[in-house]
Design a protein around this motif. Structure first.
Motif, mmCIF file in Angstrom:
data_model
loop_
_atom_site.group_PDB
_atom_site.id
_atom_site.type_symbol
_atom_site.label_atom_id
_atom_site.label_comp_id
_atom_site.label_asym_id
_atom_site.label_seq_id
_atom_site.Cartn_x
_atom_site.Cartn_y
_atom_site.Cartn_z
ATOM 1 N N SER A 131 26.005 50.989 30.109
ATOM 2 C CA SER A 131 25.277 49.975 29.345
ATOM 3 C C SER A 131 23.794 50.310 29.376
ATOM 4 N N GLU A 132 23.084 49.789 28.411
ATOM 5 C CA GLU A 132 21.650 50.065 28.286
ATOM 6 C C GLU A 132 20.860 48.785 28.501
ATOM 7 N N PHE A 133 19.781 48.869 29.264
ATOM 8 C CA PHE A 133 18.941 47.724 29.595
ATOM 9 C C PHE A 133 17.489 48.077 29.291
ATOM 10 N N VAL A 185 21.990 55.084 37.744
ATOM 11 C CA VAL A 185 21.107 55.284 36.596
ATOM 12 C C VAL A 185 21.322 56.705 36.085
ATOM 13 N N SER A 186 21.891 56.825 34.891
ATOM 14 C CA SER A 186 22.197 58.149 34.339
ATOM 15 C C SER A 186 21.055 58.701 33.503
ATOM 16 N N SER A 187 20.331 57.820 32.791
ATOM 17 C CA SER A 187 19.244 58.288 31.931
ATOM 18 C C SER A 187 18.197 57.193 31.794
ATOM 19 N N ILE A 188 16.971 57.623 31.496
ATOM 20 C CA ILE A 188 15.882 56.707 31.155
ATOM 21 C C ILE A 188 15.291 57.190 29.835
ATOM 22 N N LEU A 189 15.273 56.298 28.828
ATOM 23 C CA LEU A 189 14.717 56.623 27.513
ATOM 24 C C LEU A 189 13.321 56.027 27.434
ATOM 25 N N ARG A 190 12.334 56.889 27.183
ATOM 26 C CA ARG A 190 10.928 56.464 27.166
ATOM 27 C C ARG A 190 10.269 57.028 25.922
ATOM 28 N N GLY A 191 10.105 56.181 24.891
ATOM 29 C CA GLY A 191 9.552 56.665 23.633
ATOM 30 C C GLY A 191 10.450 57.734 23.047
ATOM 31 N N ILE A 219 16.917 51.765 30.277
ATOM 32 C CA ILE A 219 17.668 52.353 31.384
ATOM 33 C C ILE A 219 19.148 52.341 31.033
ATOM 34 N N GLN A 220 19.791 53.511 31.098
ATOM 35 C CA GLN A 220 21.241 53.601 30.912
ATOM 36 C C GLN A 220 21.887 53.695 32.292
ATOM 37 N N ALA A 221 22.730 52.704 32.598
ATOM 38 C CA ALA A 221 23.337 52.608 33.924
ATOM 39 C C ALA A 221 24.848 52.567 33.805
ATOM 40 N N ALA A 240 24.972 41.966 37.464
ATOM 41 C CA ALA A 240 23.980 41.691 38.518
ATOM 42 C C ALA A 240 22.713 42.508 38.295
ATOM 43 N N PHE A 241 22.871 43.761 37.885
ATOM 44 C CA PHE A 241 21.723 44.623 37.620
ATOM 45 C C PHE A 241 20.880 44.065 36.474
ATOM 46 N N GLY A 242 21.551 43.687 35.365
ATOM 47 C CA GLY A 242 20.828 43.146 34.214
ATOM 48 C C GLY A 242 20.141 41.836 34.532
#
Length: 754
Positions: free
Chosen positions: A596-598, A624-630, A649-651, A660-662
């Motif tokens: 899921s993405e947050f 946390v598998s990936s972080i998308l920044r711009g 954040i893709q978790a 719970a994370f979200g």
């Protein structure tokens, strides 16, 4: 100068809607209900508040709102997304719509209503509200859970079925019998036009947007997008469909372009404005007298929706292969009606085929079921526990094992089904394109050619020229229809697997040759008077020449590649810019584990901290598998990676862990500054007298920045501009210093200085 009634009405509507929606926002209720209540307050049925002057103008603006709502729905819709869903959501959506529609018709019959009222009532009850369910999931923090994604997939398909249903209901309302042959004709006509528009649109519109991309500002893009929307709405009306259907089709075409996300962002304010006017116009039709007189149907229909979705909705999800608990959570979530019920009711009123009492009844039922939606979602798990307690354990185990149906791999798929489905799809698409080309040539070019070549002898020349040109235009389509998939992996596997497969495979080629030959036969037969045998022989020879024509082969391949490129342009752009979820998401074996993405809020307390400090894995059990920044994508981030506001954040985790994370990410915020007014910065002039403690000290030693939270801007030395000071400047008596800081800090500094 007198103010036009439309301006007065809009002022009243928007002011009242603004106040009411603020109240509903405070009460954490869907804004759609606020708009409906606002419409009731400004309607002529409410004598204690000001009412609109010209209701017809408001309804006209409401009709425009429907166009914008369905255009926005089309922008969120993707044909590729539907194809990738598989059969499970299709089975669930079809079953729910059929069961609820039949249930609505039966209830209407029970009240003795007319046939048309019953049919439209069934259509209204069959459509759950995408807006309300999405809002409920978001407010309850359930949007990232597995069952919520299943519900949203089914809702997308329901929206598509609602568009089809509107076309069908329009046909029924025109006077045709529901079981007449005209219904089949309408369905085929709808499919033909839909596929034709989509295929042609994917060719033309992305090419147009790509060639004008450098000229497209936000202003020009929104004008072009809305112009295309209303152009397709007009074309749809000319073709015998509704304007809303045309807007949806154009939205779905633009959804496949790279500019789709930008168009969604630009169109959102316009959609919100006109959508608000539409829902206000819905509330204006609520008549309290009808509600009082029809309270029994309102109560019965509310129970029908709540219990019907709980039973038939859950059963439909189970039929699609979901375990009992997941199916019940999905079914209970859909126990309401919303925006499409209003649109279908508006269609019935505009056609004059439903009673005036039905609209306010449906609105009242929608309001009640919307209020009940969060409670129904929460009640699904206790209802499952109660059912599990009373059902035999063997039954429960069997029902829960239904979820394993979804784990079939590609190697288990029947090659014949894949091959036949692909061949059928190609044949349908190229047949539609060929039919459209023939129709255009015979409608426009043939009369022109006959006019340019008058007389009986020249008449045959006009026919011959038209026929040759038409055959040349459809030749790439016919060749692709016959040749495509004859060398596909499935075809080769079946050919080599058994000699018994070869005869059926050859038969599929012959069938497509006959279909292609029939188009050429039709053209020759329409334009000439030769014997049928000669025409059929000519047609077969032409088709064979097409098959072995390398030039046509290159033309058809080039056209197909261009189409695929346009179709995948948005998907390619998403992969390049890191917007698309990882491909491994679909290969997580445990159905309780998903990605899921947050989004990190701007005022998040996590901002500026490293992942190692946040201890996400130990606190929540997610990865946390990936972080998308711009435009940047950080895959497999390490413990030293810093979180920034606006990061996505893709978790990976199960429903409870991701919830719970979200929840923590949403709630762990920097406290709001309650004294923001005191944070205003001021500029002060400070003269260092003989008693100032700063005399003889450097700027660094003075502590003006560190101790008093102020900043020295510069030193006034009788010049027009201030002189900038470095940290080693030594203050002297008589120096005129300009300082910036908050009011209280400047006061403390001044007290020390004096």
């Amino acid at each position: 100068m007198e103010i036009p009634p439309l301006v007065q009405d809009l002022a009243l509507i928007l002011v009242v809607a603004g106040v009411v929606t603020l109240v509903f926002k405070k009460l954490r209720q869907p804004l759609v209900l606020g708009y409906i209540v606002a419409g009731f307050l400004v309607s002529p049925h409410m004598p204690y508040t000001p009412s609109v002057v010209d209701i017809s103008d408001v309804h006209m603006w409401g009709d425009i709102g429907v166009v914008f709502l369905l255009f926005a729905l089309g922008l969120d819709f993707s044909f590729k997304k539907i194809l990738k869903m598989g059969m499970a959501p299709v089975i669930a959506a079809s079953s729910i719509v059929f069961c609820m529609m039949m249930l609505g018709i039966c209830v209407g019959r029970g009240f003795g209503w007319s046939q048309m009222n019953c049919i439209f009532l069934g259509g209204m009850l069959a459509m759950s509200s995408t807006t309300i369910i999405y809002k409920a999931f978001d407010d309850m923090g359930l949007r990232q859970q597995h069952f919520a994604s299943l519900v949203m997939s089914v809702l997308i398909l329901e929206d598509v079925l609602a568009i089809v249903m509107m076309v069908m209901l329009s046909t029924i309302a025109s006077g045709q019998s529901p079981d007449s042959g005209e219904m089949l004709y309408s369905v085929l006509r709808l499919g033909f036009i839909l596929i034709l528009w989509f295929v042609v649109g994917i060719f033309v519109i992305p090419l147009f947007l790509r060639s004008t991309r450098r000229l497209m500002t936000d202003e020009t893009l929104v004008i072009v997008a809305l112009g295309l929307c209303f152009l397709m709405a007009v074309v749809a009306m000319k073709a015998g469909f509704s304007s809303a259907f045309g807007a949806f089709v154009m939205g779905s075409i633009l959804a496949e372009t790279i500019e789709a996300d930008k168009i969604i962002r630009l169109v959102e304010p316009v959609k919100n404005l006109f959508g608000a006017v539409f829902f206000v116009s819905v509330g204006m039709l609520v008549d309290p007298d009808i509600l009082v007189s029809q309270w029994v149907p309102i109560v019965v229909l509310t129970l029908t929706i709540v219990l019907g979705q709980a039973v038939f909705g859950s059963a439909s999800y189970m039929l699609s292969g979901q375990p009992l608990k997941t199916a019940m959570r999905c079914g209970f979530s859909m126990s309401q009606i919303g925006e499409f019920a209003f649109i279908i009711a508006s269609l019935g009123l505009s056609l004059g085929v439903i009673g005036d009492f039905l609209y306010p009844v449906v609105v009242a039922v929608s309001v009640i079921t919307t209020f009940l939606t969060p409670y129904m979602i929460r009640a699904s798990v206790p209802a499952y526990n109660l059912l599990e307690h009373h059902l035999p354990k063997r039954w429960t185990q069997r029902l829960n094992l239904l979820g394993d149906i979804h784990h079939a791999t590609y190697t288990e798929t029947n090659h014949w089904k894949v091959l036949l489905r692909q061949m059928a799809l190609n044949t349908i698409i190229y047949s539609i394109l060929s039919t459209a080309t023939i129709a255009l040539m015979f409608t426009f070019f043939l009369p022109f050619a006959r006019k340019m070549l008058p007389g009986w002898e020249l008449h045959w020349w006009a026919n011959g020229i038209t026929g040759v040109l038409t055959v040349m235009l459809i030749a790439p389509f016919l060749r692709a229809m016959v040749v495509k998939k004859n060398h596909s992996p499935e075809y080769r596997v079946l050919w080599n697997e058994s000699r018994l497969n070869r005869a059926p495979l050859i038969f599929t080629i012959l069938v497509r040759i006959v279909i292609a030959a029939s188009f050429v036969f039709y053209i020759c037969n329409y334009l000439s008077r030769f014997a049928n045998a000669l025409i059929m022989t000519l047609a077969l020879v032409v088709v064979i020449l097409m098959i072995y024509s390398r030039r046509l082969k290159h033309r058809s391949i080039k056209m197909e590649r261009l189409f695929v490129q346009n179709l995948r342009s948005r998907e390619i752009e998403a992969q390049v810019r890191g917007k698309k979820k990882p491909l491994f998401e679909g290969h997580l074996l445990d159905r309780d584990i998903h990605i899921s993405e947050f989004s990190v809020p701007e005022d998040s307390a996590w901002a500026g901290k490293r992942l190692s400090q946040l201890r996400i894995g130990s606190r929540f059990g997610v990865h946390v598998s990936s972080i998308l920044r711009g435009m940047q994508r950080i895959n497999i981030p390490g413990g030293q990676t810093v979180i920034f506001p606006g990061d996505r954040i893709q978790a990976i985790g199960n429903d409870d862990q991701l919830h719970a994370f979200g929840l923590a990410l949403k709630n762990e915020l920097v406290p709001e500054d309650t004294e923001i007014e005191k944070r205003e910065m001021h500029l002060r002039r400070m003269v260092l007298n003989g008693e100032s403690p700063f005399i003889g000290k450097t700027l660094r030693e003075s502590g003006i920045r560190d101790q008093y939270n102020c900043m020295v801007v510069g030193l006034e030395e009788g010049q027009q501009d201030l002189t900038l000071l470095d940290s080693e400047h030594i203050f002297e008596k008589g120096d005129i210093v300009w300082v910036v800081g908050e009011e209280d800090d400047l006061k403390n500094l001044n007290d020390i200085h004096e």
